[in-house]
Write a protein that holds these residues in place. Sequence first.
Motif, PDB file in Angstrom:
ATOM      1  N   ASN A  52     -62.147  -5.929  11.131  1.00  0.00           N
ATOM      2  CA  ASN A  52     -61.250  -6.450  10.093  1.00  0.00           C
ATOM      3  C   ASN A  52     -59.764  -6.228  10.383  1.00  0.00           C
ATOM      4  O   ASN A  52     -58.949  -7.101  10.119  1.00  0.00           O
ATOM      5  CB  ASN A  52     -61.577  -5.818   8.733  1.00  0.00           C
ATOM      6  CG  ASN A  52     -62.987  -6.125   8.286  1.00  0.00           C
ATOM      7  OD1 ASN A  52     -63.699  -6.850   8.974  1.00  0.00           O
ATOM      8  ND2 ASN A  52     -63.401  -5.593   7.160  1.00  0.00           N
ATOM      9  N   SER A  53     -59.445  -5.053  10.908  1.00  0.00           N
ATOM     10  CA  SER A  53     -58.019  -4.788  11.099  1.00  0.00           C
ATOM     11  C   SER A  53     -57.469  -5.633  12.250  1.00  0.00           C
ATOM     12  O   SER A  53     -56.333  -6.099  12.194  1.00  0.00           O
ATOM     13  CB  SER A  53     -57.761  -3.301  11.320  1.00  0.00           C
ATOM     14  OG  SER A  53     -58.517  -2.850  12.402  1.00  0.00           O
ATOM     15  N   ASP A  88     -56.854  -9.060  10.776  1.00  0.00           N
ATOM     16  CA  ASP A  88     -55.616  -9.148  10.011  1.00  0.00           C
ATOM     17  C   ASP A  88     -54.414  -9.341  10.926  1.00  0.00           C
ATOM     18  O   ASP A  88     -53.545 -10.160  10.653  1.00  0.00           O
ATOM     19  CB  ASP A  88     -55.429  -7.883   9.175  1.00  0.00           C
ATOM     20  CG  ASP A  88     -56.080  -8.022   7.813  1.00  0.00           C
ATOM     21  OD1 ASP A  88     -56.626  -9.113   7.538  1.00  0.00           O
ATOM     22  OD2 ASP A  88     -56.045  -7.050   7.032  1.00  0.00           O
ATOM     23  N   LYS A  89     -54.402  -8.571  12.013  1.00  0.00           N
ATOM     24  CA  LYS A  89     -53.270  -8.672  12.947  1.00  0.00           C
ATOM     25  C   LYS A  89     -53.222 -10.061  13.571  1.00  0.00           C
ATOM     26  O   LYS A  89     -52.163 -10.642  13.736  1.00  0.00           O
ATOM     27  CB  LYS A  89     -53.396  -7.615  14.048  1.00  0.00           C
ATOM     28  CG  LYS A  89     -53.089  -6.217  13.556  1.00  0.00           C
ATOM     29  CD  LYS A  89     -52.821  -5.263  14.726  1.00  0.00           C
ATOM     30  CE  LYS A  89     -52.663  -3.837  14.236  1.00  0.00           C
ATOM     31  NZ  LYS A  89     -53.929  -3.062  14.351  1.00  0.00           N
TER      32      LYS A  89
END
Length: 311
Positions: free
Chosen positions: A238-239, A242-243
């Motif tokens: 997920n992170s 996002d990036k």
Amino acid sequence: MALHLSPDLRLFSTIAIIFILVQVPTSVSTIDAKYENCSTPFLCANLENLEYPFWGAGRPEYCGHPVYELNCQGEVAEITIMANNYGVIYRVLEVNNDSWTLTVAIEDYWDNICPRSPVTGTIDPRFFNYASDTENVTLYYGCPSLGNDTSVLLPLKFNCSPEGTDINNYYFIWGDDAANSMLTGHVIAAIRIYFGGCVRNVTIPGRLSAFPILNYTAAANVSEALREGFDLQWNANNSFCDKCKNLGGLCGYDPDIDEFTCYCRDKPYPLTCSSKGTSHLYFITSASLSFRNITGLRFSIFLILMLYSFV
Ligand SMILES: *[C@@H]1O[C@H](CO)[C@@H](O)[C@H](O)[C@H]1NC(C)=O
Ligand SMILES: *[C@@H]1O[C@H](CO)[C@@H](O)[C@H](O)[C@H]1NC(C)=O
Ligand SMILES: *[C@@H]1O[C@H](CO)[C@@H](O)[C@H](O)[C@H]1NC(C)=O
Ligand SMILES: *[C@@H]1O[C@H](CO)[C@@H](O)[C@H](O)[C@H]1NC(C)=O
Ligand SMILES: *[C@@H]1O[C@H](CO)[C@@H](O)[C@H](O)[C@H]1NC(C)=O
Ligand SMILES: *[C@@H]1O[C@H](CO)[C@@H](O)[C@H](O)[C@H]1NC(C)=O
Ligand SMILES: *[C@@H]1O[C@H](CO)[C@@H](O)[C@H](O)[C@H]1NC(C)=O
Ligand SMILES: *[C@@H]1O[C@H](CO)[C@@H](O)[C@H](O)[C@H]1NC(C)=O
């Protein structure tokens, strides 16, 4: 009607048009095919606007993540979650991008809360987490008759057959501390012994707030409560995603190397778009979009010149 542009505007528009003529053809010809194919959200049965990590129904696997394949054949999207070589089919009732959650209900209990071979609702903790309102609900089937039943368990009783013959079934939520604090230790011990005499039990996740146990006087309609489903949070890098999105990319997965991939306009990157190349093209696109009237033109030129000074 002729346009009368002021001299400074004429100069700006000349620069802008040259800039666009030079830049746009190269950007159009280099749009990555996977970027293009993943760029529109897709539809699956009851769900619309789906994107990464989901795929299926003609949506290529590389636009999603292998674990999150949807079956879109029926009226409701389904996902099979595998854990220890055991797969459970869930209905996907809702998807929430912002919190990375999906609301699911176990397919086997949708039409019949007393399935012949009840499945447990295991998930793979590498890819999913239970939301905080999720608790283990144990269903006990074929329990001993209590005769004139005045026990605290009466409200937790449910019927398996519409005719009302298979009535000695109960649900219990051992992890519901708020409800269980109303019972004394003796009563809890007695309940445990009593449930030991039931023919079988199954433990499945449920939304705790759908099973209100008010002082053991009011209880849930088990069928309705299970149909509310419960929330799972997906864990699909997920992170990174996002990036990737922050720099105009589209999240995906490269099945060849088994890794997260960020599709950008120019090409796929392991984590996120190279900010230079992509923000450049992104601004050109948004500037061209506002190129509708003279004010828009002036704004576009402003954006393009701003951008020029950064590149
Ligand atoms: C993109 O989609 C088109 C049309 O569905 C297909 O022909 C093409 O092979 C896809 N490109 C890639 C790289 O998968
Ligand atoms: C998910 O987010 C995208 C933008 O990031 C949006 O276009 C889409 O509508 C969202 N889908 C859902 C189901 O909320
Ligand atoms: C249910 O119990 C199992 C086994 O104890 C545990 O791994 C799981 O996290 C529990 N589920 C929930 C929703 O708390
Ligand atoms: C159940 O209650 C009724 C009346 O309240 C009584 O007549 C009957 O004997 C009771 N049966 C048992 C098994 O306790
Ligand atoms: C379910 O039944 C099994 C065996 O019949 C028993 O060992 C287990 O403790 C029961 N589970 C619960 C939560 O009562
Ligand atoms: C539960 O209900 C009983 C009788 O209806 C009452 O005496 C008791 O105080 C209640 N307990 C709580 C914790 O509300
Ligand atoms: C529970 O809800 C279902 C679906 O709304 C309904 O058909 C059923 O009659 C209800 N059962 C009870 C015991 O109220
Ligand atoms: C993505 O998540 C998986 C599973 O959690 C992990 O094994 C993998 O290393 C992550 N990808 C990257 C690029 O870190």
